[in-house]
Motif scaffolding. Structure first.
Motif, PDB file in Angstrom:
ATOM      1  N   ARG A  87      -6.578   8.532  -1.308  1.00  0.00           N
ATOM      2  CA  ARG A  87      -5.384   8.754  -1.948  1.00  0.00           C
ATOM      3  C   ARG A  87      -5.636   8.732  -3.397  1.00  0.00           C
ATOM      4  NH1 ARG A  87      -1.217   4.334   0.140  1.00  0.00           N
ATOM      5  NH2 ARG A  87       0.244   5.736  -0.683  1.00  0.00           N
ATOM      6  N   ALA A  88      -4.686   8.986  -4.252  1.00  0.00           N
ATOM      7  CA  ALA A  88      -4.943   9.146  -5.864  1.00  0.00           C
ATOM      8  C   ALA A  88      -5.184   7.500  -6.224  1.00  0.00           C
ATOM      9  CB  ALA A  88      -3.388   9.339  -6.429  1.00  0.00           C
ATOM     10  N   PRO A  89      -5.971   7.463  -7.415  1.00  0.00           N
ATOM     11  CA  PRO A  89      -6.575   6.076  -7.706  1.00  0.00           C
ATOM     12  C   PRO A  89      -5.485   5.019  -7.906  1.00  0.00           C
ATOM     13  CG  PRO A  89      -7.491   7.943  -8.875  1.00  0.00           C
ATOM     14  CD  PRO A  89      -6.545   8.305  -8.104  1.00  0.00           C
ATOM     15  N   ASP A  90      -4.208   5.278  -8.002  1.00  0.00           N
ATOM     16  CA  ASP A  90      -3.294   4.408  -8.117  1.00  0.00           C
ATOM     17  C   ASP A  90      -2.659   3.753  -6.824  1.00  0.00           C
ATOM     18  OD1 ASP A  90      -2.132   6.748  -8.048  1.00  0.00           O
ATOM     19  OD2 ASP A  90      -0.449   6.249  -9.274  1.00  0.00           O
ATOM     20  N   ASN A  91      -3.099   4.474  -5.811  1.00  0.00           N
ATOM     21  CA  ASN A  91      -2.497   3.985  -4.564  1.00  0.00           C
ATOM     22  C   ASN A  91      -3.850   3.701  -3.727  1.00  0.00           C
ATOM     23  OD1 ASN A  91       0.386   4.633  -4.538  1.00  0.00           O
ATOM     24  ND2 ASN A  91      -0.471   6.762  -5.201  1.00  0.00           N
ATOM     25  N   ALA A  92      -3.824   2.681  -2.982  1.00  0.00           N
ATOM     26  CA  ALA A  92      -4.756   2.178  -1.846  1.00  0.00           C
ATOM     27  C   ALA A  92      -5.050   3.088  -0.896  1.00  0.00           C
ATOM     28  CB  ALA A  92      -4.336   0.691  -1.318  1.00  0.00           C
ATOM     29  N   ASN A  93      -6.273   3.619  -0.567  1.00  0.00           N
ATOM     30  CA  ASN A  93      -6.763   4.350   0.595  1.00  0.00           C
ATOM     31  C   ASN A  93      -6.406   3.659   1.692  1.00  0.00           C
ATOM     32  OD1 ASN A  93      -7.843   6.155  -1.382  1.00  0.00           O
ATOM     33  ND2 ASN A  93      -9.381   4.966  -1.202  1.00  0.00           N
ATOM     34  N   ILE A  94      -6.282   4.408   2.886  1.00  0.00           N
ATOM     35  CA  ILE A  94      -5.875   4.061   4.271  1.00  0.00           C
ATOM     36  C   ILE A  94      -6.907   4.020   5.240  1.00  0.00           C
ATOM     37  CG2 ILE A  94      -4.118   3.799   6.067  1.00  0.00           C
ATOM     38  CD1 ILE A  94      -2.187   4.896   4.143  1.00  0.00           C
ATOM     39  N   VAL A  95      -7.497   3.212   5.983  1.00  0.00           N
ATOM     40  CA  VAL A  95      -8.495   3.278   6.798  1.00  0.00           C
ATOM     41  C   VAL A  95      -7.729   2.647   8.173  1.00  0.00           C
ATOM     42  CG1 VAL A  95      -9.222   1.055   6.474  1.00  0.00           C
ATOM     43  CG2 VAL A  95     -10.782   2.714   8.066  1.00  0.00           C
ATOM     44  N   CYS A  96      -7.577   3.785   9.300  1.00  0.00           N
ATOM     45  CA  CYS A  96      -6.873   3.414  10.543  1.00  0.00           C
ATOM     46  C   CYS A  96      -7.551   3.476  11.668  1.00  0.00           C
ATOM     47  CB  CYS A  96      -5.689   4.635  10.456  1.00  0.00           C
ATOM     48  SG  CYS A  96      -4.574   4.275  12.027  1.00  0.00           S
ATOM     49  N   ILE A  97      -7.856   2.537  12.747  1.00  0.00           N
ATOM     50  CA  ILE A  97      -8.280   2.684  13.859  1.00  0.00           C
ATOM     51  C   ILE A  97      -7.379   2.951  14.910  1.00  0.00           C
ATOM     52  CG2 ILE A  97      -9.443   1.324  15.579  1.00  0.00           C
ATOM     53  CD1 ILE A  97     -10.762  -0.414  13.443  1.00  0.00           C
ATOM     54  N   GLN A  98      -7.334   4.014  15.573  1.00  0.00           N
ATOM     55  CA  GLN A  98      -6.713   4.403  16.766  1.00  0.00           C
ATOM     56  C   GLN A  98      -7.282   3.645  17.811  1.00  0.00           C
ATOM     57  OE1 GLN A  98      -3.992   4.539  18.052  1.00  0.00           O
ATOM     58  NE2 GLN A  98      -3.272   6.867  17.903  1.00  0.00           N
ATOM     59  N   ALA A  99      -6.557   3.227  18.675  1.00  0.00           N
ATOM     60  CA  ALA A  99      -6.806   2.371  19.890  1.00  0.00           C
ATOM     61  C   ALA A  99      -6.242   3.134  21.189  1.00  0.00           C
ATOM     62  CB  ALA A  99      -6.554   0.906  19.890  1.00  0.00           C
ATOM     63  N   ARG A 100      -6.700   3.432  22.007  1.00  0.00           N
ATOM     64  CA  ARG A 100      -6.255   4.235  23.504  1.00  0.00           C
ATOM     65  C   ARG A 100      -5.859   3.320  24.490  1.00  0.00           C
ATOM     66  NH1 ARG A 100      -3.701   8.375  21.393  1.00  0.00           N
ATOM     67  NH2 ARG A 100      -5.033   9.607  19.824  1.00  0.00           N
ATOM     68  N   VAL A 161       1.470  -6.254  -2.521  1.00  0.00           N
ATOM     69  CA  VAL A 161       2.249  -5.095  -3.530  1.00  0.00           C
ATOM     70  C   VAL A 161       1.896  -3.944  -3.119  1.00  0.00           C
ATOM     71  CG1 VAL A 161       2.279  -6.866  -5.494  1.00  0.00           C
ATOM     72  CG2 VAL A 161       0.266  -5.172  -5.167  1.00  0.00           C
ATOM     73  N   GLU A 162       0.775  -3.431  -2.311  1.00  0.00           N
ATOM     74  CA  GLU A 162       0.552  -2.063  -2.006  1.00  0.00           C
ATOM     75  C   GLU A 162       1.476  -1.557  -1.209  1.00  0.00           C
ATOM     76  OE1 GLU A 162      -1.333  -4.688  -1.344  1.00  0.00           O
ATOM     77  OE2 GLU A 162      -2.990  -4.658  -2.816  1.00  0.00           O
ATOM     78  N   VAL A 163       2.445  -2.192  -0.479  1.00  0.00           N
ATOM     79  CA  VAL A 163       3.529  -1.666   0.495  1.00  0.00           C
ATOM     80  C   VAL A 163       4.944  -1.827  -0.074  1.00  0.00           C
ATOM     81  CG1 VAL A 163       1.930  -2.035   2.540  1.00  0.00           C
ATOM     82  CG2 VAL A 163       3.358  -3.980   1.787  1.00  0.00           C
ATOM     83  N   ASN A 164       5.736  -0.891   0.704  1.00  0.00           N
ATOM     84  CA  ASN A 164       7.274  -1.514   0.151  1.00  0.00           C
ATOM     85  C   ASN A 164       8.032  -1.978   1.216  1.00  0.00           C
ATOM     86  OD1 ASN A 164      10.009  -0.946  -0.721  1.00  0.00           O
ATOM     87  ND2 ASN A 164       9.985   1.153  -0.096  1.00  0.00           N
ATOM     88  N   PRO A 165       8.152  -3.332   1.065  1.00  0.00           N
ATOM     89  CA  PRO A 165       8.683  -4.286   1.882  1.00  0.00           C
ATOM     90  C   PRO A 165      10.282  -4.032   2.215  1.00  0.00           C
ATOM     91  CG  PRO A 165       8.631  -5.469   0.092  1.00  0.00           C
ATOM     92  CD  PRO A 165       7.661  -4.176  -0.197  1.00  0.00           C
ATOM     93  N   ASP A 166      10.901  -3.142   1.309  1.00  0.00           N
ATOM     94  CA  ASP A 166      12.204  -2.733   1.344  1.00  0.00           C
ATOM     95  C   ASP A 166      12.552  -1.756   2.202  1.00  0.00           C
ATOM     96  OD1 ASP A 166      12.909  -4.777  -0.682  1.00  0.00           O
ATOM     97  OD2 ASP A 166      12.680  -3.283  -2.302  1.00  0.00           O
ATOM     98  N   ALA A 167      11.480  -1.208   2.803  1.00  0.00           N
ATOM     99  CA  ALA A 167      11.499   0.091   3.709  1.00  0.00           C
ATOM    100  C   ALA A 167      11.942  -0.622   5.105  1.00  0.00           C
ATOM    101  CB  ALA A 167      10.411   0.845   3.746  1.00  0.00           C
ATOM    102  N   ILE A 168      11.535  -1.836   5.369  1.00  0.00           N
ATOM    103  CA  ILE A 168      11.584  -2.417   6.623  1.00  0.00           C
ATOM    104  C   ILE A 168      12.257  -3.745   6.574  1.00  0.00           C
ATOM    105  CG2 ILE A 168      10.182  -3.301   8.511  1.00  0.00           C
ATOM    106  CD1 ILE A 168       8.344  -1.256   8.003  1.00  0.00           C
ATOM    107  N   ARG A 229       4.119   3.522   1.436  1.00  0.00           N
ATOM    108  CA  ARG A 229       4.466   4.459   0.167  1.00  0.00           C
ATOM    109  C   ARG A 229       3.662   5.620   0.184  1.00  0.00           C
ATOM    110  NH1 ARG A 229       6.568   0.705  -3.421  1.00  0.00           N
ATOM    111  NH2 ARG A 229       5.968  -1.556  -3.277  1.00  0.00           N
ATOM    112  N   LEU A 230       3.777   6.322   1.570  1.00  0.00           N
ATOM    113  CA  LEU A 230       3.198   7.854   1.429  1.00  0.00           C
ATOM    114  C   LEU A 230       4.209   8.906   1.087  1.00  0.00           C
ATOM    115  CD1 LEU A 230       1.570   7.730   5.241  1.00  0.00           C
ATOM    116  CD2 LEU A 230       0.498   7.775   2.822  1.00  0.00           C
ATOM    117  N   PRO A 231       3.915   9.737   0.356  1.00  0.00           N
ATOM    118  CA  PRO A 231       4.795  10.710  -0.063  1.00  0.00           C
ATOM    119  C   PRO A 231       5.504  11.837   0.825  1.00  0.00           C
ATOM    120  CG  PRO A 231       2.594  11.235  -0.979  1.00  0.00           C
ATOM    121  CD  PRO A 231       2.430   9.850  -0.065  1.00  0.00           C
TER     122      PRO A 231
END
Length: 249
Positions: A87-100, A161-168, A229-231
């Protein structure tokens, strides 16, 4: 693949340096009721520009081989795969492990330790564990009251602070302590008792029924995106469903 890593029975192969994962947001869907966290992550991978960057192999898991969420060389999926969103420098990148698949009988503790070892290795800013609970556990008889259906709840650290707790809907930590015998319960106990984790940790949970959980997954996905905080999050009608959902192998 550039990098090979091994910890106990967990082995990893990466297309990018694992140092890239530092200061990211780590997302992990725990196999749980209706597989709703896994389905929501499928939608995350399908609707945003995540790149497949690694494969994990754990002897603690039930083996799995099937049609993947993405096309190309990673169109075949295994029990554990790693995806990366830069992501843009002012947003944390995201690493995701998909588990099946879940751990084999008697191997849950080992698997929990393996995943937490990755958190310690990668040193993300925030680790987000996704789960779903049975609607039957909400109230006697399993009837979901108005206002409870499709509510995503979270326990958020004040420092996240990287996430938006108001969304949930934010709730106390005790909300996630109900089922100590589930796989998520084992993760939560280990996470709470660990004093050496390099990051903040939170969880997202939703009560669901078993069955066709497509709509549950779409709702979970939408809330997760807003939380991260994904656009340009697609609305329910425009969410792109993975081809793998309609494929039979």
């Amino acid at each position: 693949m550039k990098d090979i890593w091994e910890h106990g029975s967990l082995r990893g192969r990466w297309d990018i340096s694992q140092e890239s994962f530092q200061d990211s947001i780590f997302v992990f869907p725990v196999v749980s009721i209706g597989n709703v966290p896994q389905l929501a992550v499928d939608l995350l991978l399908e609707n945003f520009s995540f790149q497949p960057v690694g494969i994990l192999d754990s002897s603690a898991l039930v083996p799995f081989f099937g049609h993947g969420a993405l096309k190309g060389p990673y169109s075949i999926t295994t029990a554990l795969q790693v995806f990366w969103l830069e992501r843009a420098p002012d947003n944390a990148n995201i690493v995701c492990i998909q588990a099946r698949t879940p751990p084999s009988k008697g191997f849950a503790k080992l698997f929990v330790e393996e995943i937490i070892s990755l958190v310690n290795l990668w040193k993300p800013r925030l680790a987000v564990f996704l789960t779903s609970f049975s609607a039957l556990s909400i109230i006697p008889g399993g009837v979901v009251q108005p206002g409870q259906f499709k509510v995503i709840r979270t326990a958020v650290s004040e420092n996240a602070v990287e996430v938006n707790p108001d969304a949930i809907e934010c709730v106390g930590l005790e909300y996630f302590e109900g089922d100590k015998f589930s796989l998520f319960g084992k993760f939560w106990d280990k996470l709470k008792s660990s004093s050496s984790l390099p990051c903040c940790v939170t969880a997202l949970g939703m009560h669901v029924y078993e069955g066709d959980n497509t709509n549950d997954a779409i709702h979970y996905f939408t809330k997760l995106c807003n939380f991260l905080r994904l656009p340009n999050v697609p609305n329910d009608e425009s969410v792109k469903l993975p081809e793998s959902w309609s494929c039979i192998i």
